[in-house]
Design a protein around this motif. Structure first.
Motif, PDB file in Angstrom:
ATOM      1  N   ALA A   1       0.813  -1.209   0.000  1.00  3.97           N
ATOM      2  CA  ALA A   1       0.000   0.000   0.000  1.00  3.97           C
ATOM      3  C   ALA A   1       0.850   1.265   0.000  1.00  3.97           C
ATOM      4  O   ALA A   1       1.910   1.340   0.627  1.00  3.97           O
ATOM      5  N   PHE A   2       0.353   2.251  -0.689  1.00  8.63           N
ATOM      6  CA  PHE A   2       0.988   3.568  -0.776  1.00  8.63           C
ATOM      7  C   PHE A   2       1.131   4.198   0.610  1.00  8.63           C
ATOM      8  O   PHE A   2       0.326   3.974   1.510  1.00  8.63           O
TER       9      PHE A   2
ATOM     10  N   CYS B   1      -4.754   5.886   1.973  1.00  4.44           N
ATOM     11  CA  CYS B   1      -4.916   4.671   1.171  1.00  4.44           C
ATOM     12  C   CYS B   1      -4.828   3.399   2.018  1.00  4.44           C
ATOM     13  O   CYS B   1      -5.634   2.487   1.876  1.00  4.44           O
ATOM     14  N   TYR B   2      -3.850   3.331   2.895  1.00  9.08           N
ATOM     15  CA  TYR B   2      -3.647   2.137   3.724  1.00  9.08           C
ATOM     16  C   TYR B   2      -4.876   1.866   4.592  1.00  9.08           C
ATOM     17  O   TYR B   2      -5.380   0.728   4.651  1.00  9.08           O
ATOM     18  N   GLU B   3      -5.393   2.896   5.244  1.00  6.49           N
ATOM     19  CA  GLU B   3      -6.580   2.724   6.098  1.00  6.49           C
ATOM     20  C   GLU B   3      -7.795   2.326   5.265  1.00  6.49           C
ATOM     21  O   GLU B   3      -8.602   1.481   5.672  1.00  6.49           O
TER      22      GLU B   3
ATOM     23  N   THR C   1     -10.131  -1.220   5.603  1.00  5.15           N
ATOM     24  CA  THR C   1     -11.592  -1.232   5.696  1.00  5.15           C
ATOM     25  C   THR C   1     -12.206  -2.100   4.603  1.00  5.15           C
ATOM     26  O   THR C   1     -13.119  -2.898   4.851  1.00  5.15           O
ATOM     27  N   ALA C   2     -11.696  -1.973   3.378  1.00  2.00           N
ATOM     28  CA  ALA C   2     -12.225  -2.749   2.261  1.00  2.00           C
ATOM     29  C   ALA C   2     -11.975  -4.241   2.451  1.00  2.00           C
ATOM     30  O   ALA C   2     -12.854  -5.065   2.173  1.00  2.00           O
ATOM     31  N   LEU C   3     -10.802  -4.604   2.922  1.00  2.00           N
ATOM     32  CA  LEU C   3     -10.494  -6.026   3.120  1.00  2.00           C
ATOM     33  C   LEU C   3     -11.399  -6.634   4.184  1.00  2.00           C
ATOM     34  O   LEU C   3     -11.882  -7.767   4.024  1.00  2.00           O
ATOM     35  N   GLU C   4     -11.656  -5.892   5.239  1.00  2.00           N
ATOM     36  CA  GLU C   4     -12.538  -6.400   6.294  1.00  2.00           C
ATOM     37  C   GLU C   4     -13.938  -6.658   5.736  1.00  2.00           C
ATOM     38  O   GLU C   4     -14.571  -7.679   6.044  1.00  2.00           O
ATOM     39  N   ARG C   5     -14.412  -5.761   4.889  1.00  2.00           N
ATOM     40  CA  ARG C   5     -15.743  -5.935   4.307  1.00  2.00           C
ATOM     41  C   ARG C   5     -15.790  -7.150   3.380  1.00  2.00           C
ATOM     42  O   ARG C   5     -16.738  -7.930   3.403  1.00  2.00           O
ATOM     43  N   VAL C   6     -14.742  -7.329   2.575  1.00  2.00           N
ATOM     44  CA  VAL C   6     -14.697  -8.470   1.657  1.00  2.00           C
ATOM     45  C   VAL C   6     -14.613  -9.783   2.435  1.00  2.00           C
ATOM     46  O   VAL C   6     -15.271 -10.771   2.082  1.00  2.00           O
TER      47      VAL C   6
ATOM     48  N   ILE D   1      -1.726  -6.820   3.993  1.00  2.00           N
ATOM     49  CA  ILE D   1      -1.636  -5.435   3.552  1.00  2.00           C
ATOM     50  C   ILE D   1      -0.456  -4.797   4.270  1.00  2.00           C
ATOM     51  O   ILE D   1      -0.410  -4.752   5.499  1.00  2.00           O
ATOM     52  N   VAL D   2       0.511  -4.324   3.494  1.00  2.00           N
ATOM     53  CA  VAL D   2       1.726  -3.729   4.053  1.00  2.00           C
ATOM     54  C   VAL D   2       1.693  -2.222   3.850  1.00  2.00           C
ATOM     55  O   VAL D   2       1.520  -1.747   2.718  1.00  2.00           O
ATOM     56  N   ASP D   3       1.857  -1.480   4.930  1.00  2.00           N
ATOM     57  CA  ASP D   3       2.030  -0.034   4.821  1.00  2.00           C
ATOM     58  C   ASP D   3       3.492   0.204   4.475  1.00  2.00           C
ATOM     59  O   ASP D   3       4.374   0.125   5.325  1.00  2.00           O
TER      60      ASP D   3
END
Length: 316
Positions: free
Chosen positions: A96-97, A104-106, A110-115, A130-132
């Motif tokens: 992640a950027f 973007c990272y946050e 959120t999107a991954l949790e929803r998926v 997901i890597v910051d």
């Protein structure tokens, strides 16, 4: 075709060429830019690494007064890419950027949790990291190139995520901005400072700290002296076991070549990764930026002792 160890996802500000991403099964999530104050849309588009608009056209518009703002990928784009990766059954790493200058990272978390919730058991048990990266633009380009190599050399998704989480401590970055006006427009510096700096022909030198935030690293009087400072920084601090250096430019290829020549005169050899500074970073720094990034010593060791302690606390 042999299946790779893991899916790899990056953001468009990593500035990898589309041809490279296609050839190496790298999924790209796109930032966008728009000139909101222009009723006709102004300088607007998707950060597709100048596939639909040339770097010269983009920066020429900024030279004529365009002031675009940027946006991270939408939640829909995050979710679409994450869902496809999970349903492929292959472990995934998303680089992640920089969270120091973007949400973007946050947004990705959120999107991954929803998926994961939508996919139930399959989503909860999917191997997805997901890597910051805490890196923008050219340093992220350097990281992404090497991440592809490390993946293809056999690192698992978990190993690659752990590697990427540490990598930014060893990437050194210095870049020169030609004009302070774009930074002032984005609120990075006061407008009065921008006017004085421009009048005095001062070229600010900036870097990225351990938290991914932009930081001033000094000034140079004129571009020639600034380019020498970039080269000297590489020659002084690069890891002697690797001669890889990433050089980015915002529509100033001649300066990028001059910088490369200065580096090669100083060390005799260098493996140069060239990139165009994309619209996401370009919108905030303006045309004629030049950056020089490379692998070097652990940057945590260069901190004052109190800051080293604070860095260790943050990493726990």
């Amino acid at each position: 075709m042999t299946q790779r160890q893991c899916n790899l996802i990056i953001d468009s500000p990593a500035e990898l060429p589309k041809s490279f991403c296609d050839a190496n099964d790298v999924t790209v999530l796109h930032f966008s830019y728009t000139e909101a104050d222009d009723p006709e849309g102004g300088l607007s588009g998707v950060d597709d690494m100048f596939e639909s608009r040339s770097a010269h056209d983009f920066y020429e518009a900024m030279r004529k007064g365009a002031q675009p703002m940027t946006s991270q990928p939408s939640q829909l784009e995050f979710e679409t890419a994450f869902r496809a990766a999970i349903e492929s059954g292959v472990p995934t790493v998303y680089l992640a950027f920089d969270s120091g200058i973007s949400g973007c990272y946050e947004g990705a978390l959120t999107a991954l949790e929803r998926v994961r919730e939508d996919l139930g058991k399959k989503g909860r048990h999917a191997e997805f990291y997901i890597v910051d990266t805490k890196l923008p633009s050219t340093p992220l380009n350097l990281l992404a190139w090497e991440a592809v190599r490390q993946r293809d050399n056999g690192l698992t998704a978990k190993q690659l995520a752990d590697w990427a989480s540490e990598a930014h401590f060893f990437i050194h970055t210095l870049f020169m901005v030609d004009d302070l006006k774009a930074l002032a427009h984005g609120g990075r510096i006061p407008s009065g400072v921008a006017s004085i700096g421009t009048a005095l022909n001062i070229k600010p030198l900036l870097s990225v700290d351990l938290d991914g935030k932009l930081t001033f690293a000094g000034v140079a009087r004129g571009r020639k002296k600034g380019l020498r400072r970039l080269a000297e920084n590489y020659l002084k601090h690069h890891d002697p076991s690797t001669f890889m250096v990433a050089i980015g430019n915002a529509d100033c290829q001649h300066d990028a070549r001059t910088l490369q020549d200065l580096i090669e005169k100083g060390c005799g050899e260098a493996l140069v990764l060239e990139s165009n500074i994309g619209p996401t970073i370009g919108s905030h720094v303006g045309p004629a930026m030049v950056s020089c990034c490379f692998w070097g010593d652990d940057r945590r060791e260069n901190l004052p002792v109190p800051d080293q302690i604070a860095s260790g606390v943050k990493s726990k």
